[in-house]
Write a protein that holds these residues in place. Structure first.
Motif, mmCIF file in Angstrom:
data_model
loop_
_atom_site.group_PDB
_atom_site.id
_atom_site.type_symbol
_atom_site.label_atom_id
_atom_site.label_comp_id
_atom_site.label_asym_id
_atom_site.label_seq_id
_atom_site.Cartn_x
_atom_site.Cartn_y
_atom_site.Cartn_z
ATOM 1 N N LYS A 87 0.806 -0.999 0.086
ATOM 2 C CA LYS A 87 0.208 0.421 0.166
ATOM 3 C C LYS A 87 1.123 1.056 0.137
ATOM 4 C CE LYS A 87 -3.753 2.377 0.333
ATOM 5 N NZ LYS A 87 -4.700 2.736 -0.681
ATOM 6 N N THR A 88 2.003 1.209 1.148
ATOM 7 C CA THR A 88 2.932 2.642 0.863
ATOM 8 C C THR A 88 3.584 2.828 -0.192
ATOM 9 O OG1 THR A 88 3.148 2.127 3.404
ATOM 10 C CG2 THR A 88 4.996 3.152 1.569
ATOM 11 N N SER A 111 2.190 1.579 -3.895
ATOM 12 C CA SER A 111 1.237 2.144 -4.054
ATOM 13 C C SER A 111 0.821 3.517 -4.098
ATOM 14 C CB SER A 111 -0.253 1.762 -3.904
ATOM 15 O OG SER A 111 -1.186 1.827 -4.128
ATOM 16 N N ASN A 112 0.627 3.582 -3.001
ATOM 17 C CA ASN A 112 0.888 5.630 -2.474
ATOM 18 C C ASN A 112 1.513 6.425 -3.709
ATOM 19 O OD1 ASN A 112 -2.224 5.186 -0.815
ATOM 20 N ND2 ASN A 112 -0.221 4.532 0.732
ATOM 21 N N ASN A 151 1.669 6.504 -6.978
ATOM 22 C CA ASN A 151 0.100 7.262 -7.232
ATOM 23 C C ASN A 151 0.497 8.885 -6.639
ATOM 24 O OD1 ASN A 151 -1.344 5.666 -9.082
ATOM 25 N ND2 ASN A 151 -1.021 4.703 -7.269
ATOM 26 N N ASP A 152 1.341 9.116 -6.226
ATOM 27 C CA ASP A 152 1.674 10.287 -5.860
ATOM 28 C C ASP A 152 0.981 10.975 -4.658
ATOM 29 O OD1 ASP A 152 4.072 13.135 -5.733
ATOM 30 O OD2 ASP A 152 2.571 13.900 -7.333
ATOM 31 N N TYR A 153 0.678 9.740 -3.940
ATOM 32 C CA TYR A 153 -0.522 10.620 -2.555
ATOM 33 C C TYR A 153 0.610 11.252 -1.759
ATOM 34 C CZ TYR A 153 -3.293 10.055 1.275
ATOM 35 O OH TYR A 153 -4.213 10.108 2.527
ATOM 36 N N PRO A 154 -0.088 12.509 -1.352
ATOM 37 C CA PRO A 154 0.973 13.702 -0.788
ATOM 38 C C PRO A 154 1.590 13.239 0.568
ATOM 39 C CG PRO A 154 -1.509 13.974 -0.863
ATOM 40 C CD PRO A 154 -1.525 12.999 -1.681
ATOM 41 N N HIS A 155 0.660 12.421 1.161
ATOM 42 C CA HIS A 155 0.221 12.500 3.257
ATOM 43 C C HIS A 155 1.562 11.115 3.301
ATOM 44 C CE1 HIS A 155 -2.117 15.456 3.053
ATOM 45 N NE2 HIS A 155 -3.348 14.678 2.789
ATOM 46 N N ARG A 184 8.952 7.895 1.517
ATOM 47 C CA ARG A 184 9.357 7.868 -0.456
ATOM 48 C C ARG A 184 10.453 7.917 -0.723
ATOM 49 N NH1 ARG A 184 5.638 10.103 -3.622
ATOM 50 N NH2 ARG A 184 4.842 11.601 -1.668
#
Length: 341
Positions: free
Chosen positions: A24-25, A27-28, A31-35, A41
């Motif tokens: 999941k991390t 994937s985040n 997908n450029d998940y901000p948080h 990262r």
């Protein structure tokens, strides 16, 4: 080191194992998940680089209920500007994991209307559309139920994003460049009599503004009408101009194709360029660098148009509901041998 999938392809699970985080991390991050914590990262991005992971865009689009394809409808791919614009859009889309479906409208009003309602719209997530014939009276036709970005000058305002070039100021700059070279009898080829909108009308406004600003009277004998903006149009218009006997020391082709045609006619008539007649075009197509002499022109920000249009469209596809935007791209004068001795 993490292994790879059964077919040798690096998977998201491989990246997760390498980075010591959850799938999941990963994937985040992709997908450029901000948080996401910067340190996390960085670990994931390092693992991606090390393993050579490439995201499966097809699977991603399917999960999102999208095709991963956008449409691009252009008037005529035989015109160099539109062919090069298509190339720029394709490269911008590919960099974002998107495929482009290209359609040609041939600049016909009915074809332009048809492309908006075509069954092919079911194959695409949105459309970048460059109309030549549609006008303000057709605005209702552009109120579609899918993301749309309009290019060009034909329709202003409305419930869609719009990307256009600065035709008036750019044409004024092209004319001013000729004036700065000492030219006063500046002809225009490719004018469209009676046109109130579109590239020809807007570029004529820029031409006239430059003349007025320099105290040069407008001479209608120097304005040569032209139909489709092809090389042959430029060659024929220049021949008509020369045969008329009107005094001329410069030619502004309202696009590069016509300016290249003008160069051909001037060469055939034994007229020195730029010694006797200087020539400038508009669009900065690749061929303009390789004519003899090389063609001075206006670069209208084609790459910026492509990048902006793709980004606006993908933003709308992703659910952006901010007010619709109108973007006017930058331009520059590219001075080459056809105006500078």
């Amino acid at each position: 080191m993490a292994g790879t999938g059964t077919n040798g392809t690096v998977t998201m699970n491989d990246v997760a194992l390498e980075a010591g985080v959850s799938i999941k991390t990963v994937s985040n991050v992709v997908n450029d998940y901000p948080h996401i914590r910067p340190s996390t990262r960085a670990k994931v991005e390092e693992a991606i680089d090390k393993l050579g992971y490439r995201m499966n865009f097809s699977a991603r689009h399917l999960r999102q209920g999208r095709t991963g394809i956008i449409g691009l409808a252009l008037p005529e791919l035989s015109l160099p500007y539109f062919a090069e614009l298509a190339d720029s859009v394709i490269r911008a889309a590919e960099a974002r994991g998107i495929v482009v479906l290209i359609e040609q409208t041939s600049g016909g009003r009915q074809h332009e209307l048809d492309v908006l309602t075509s069954d092919r719209r079911q194959l695409t997530d949105g459309l970048i559309f460059s109309p030549l014939e549609l006008g303000p009276d057709d605005a209702q036709a552009l109120k579609v139920d899918y993301p749309l970005v309009v290019l060009g000058e034909r329709i202003f305002g409305g419930d869609w994003d719009h990307v256009t070039m600065n035709n008036v100021d750019a044409a004024r700059a092209a004319t001013q460049h000729l004036i700065d070279q000492g030219r006063r009898r500046i002809a225009v080829i490719g004018a469209h009599h009676g046109e109130s909108m579109g590239s020809a009308a807007l570029r004529m406004l820029g031409y006239q503004a430059a003349l007025a600003a320099n105290g040069i009277p407008l001479d209608t004998d120097l304005i040569i009408e032209g139909g489709l903006w092809h090389r042959q149009t430029g060659a024929d218009s220049t021949a008509a101009l020369l045969d008329s006997g009107v005094e001329v020391d410069a030619i502004f082709g309202l696009n590069d194709a016509m300016a290249l045609g003008a160069l051909r006619t001037l060469h055939a008539r034994g007229i020195d360029v730029p010694g006797q007649i200087a020539v400038i075009g508009f669009d900065d197509i690749e061929d303009s660098q390789y004519s003899a002499p090389s063609l001075s022109t206006i670069s209208p920000g084609r790459e910026q148009i492509a990048e902006t249009a793709v980004d606006l469209l993908l933003s709308r596809i992703a659910g952006d509901d901010e007010p619709f935007r109108r973007v006017i791209t930058d331009y520059s004068v590219i001075a080459r041998e056809s105006t500078e001795a």
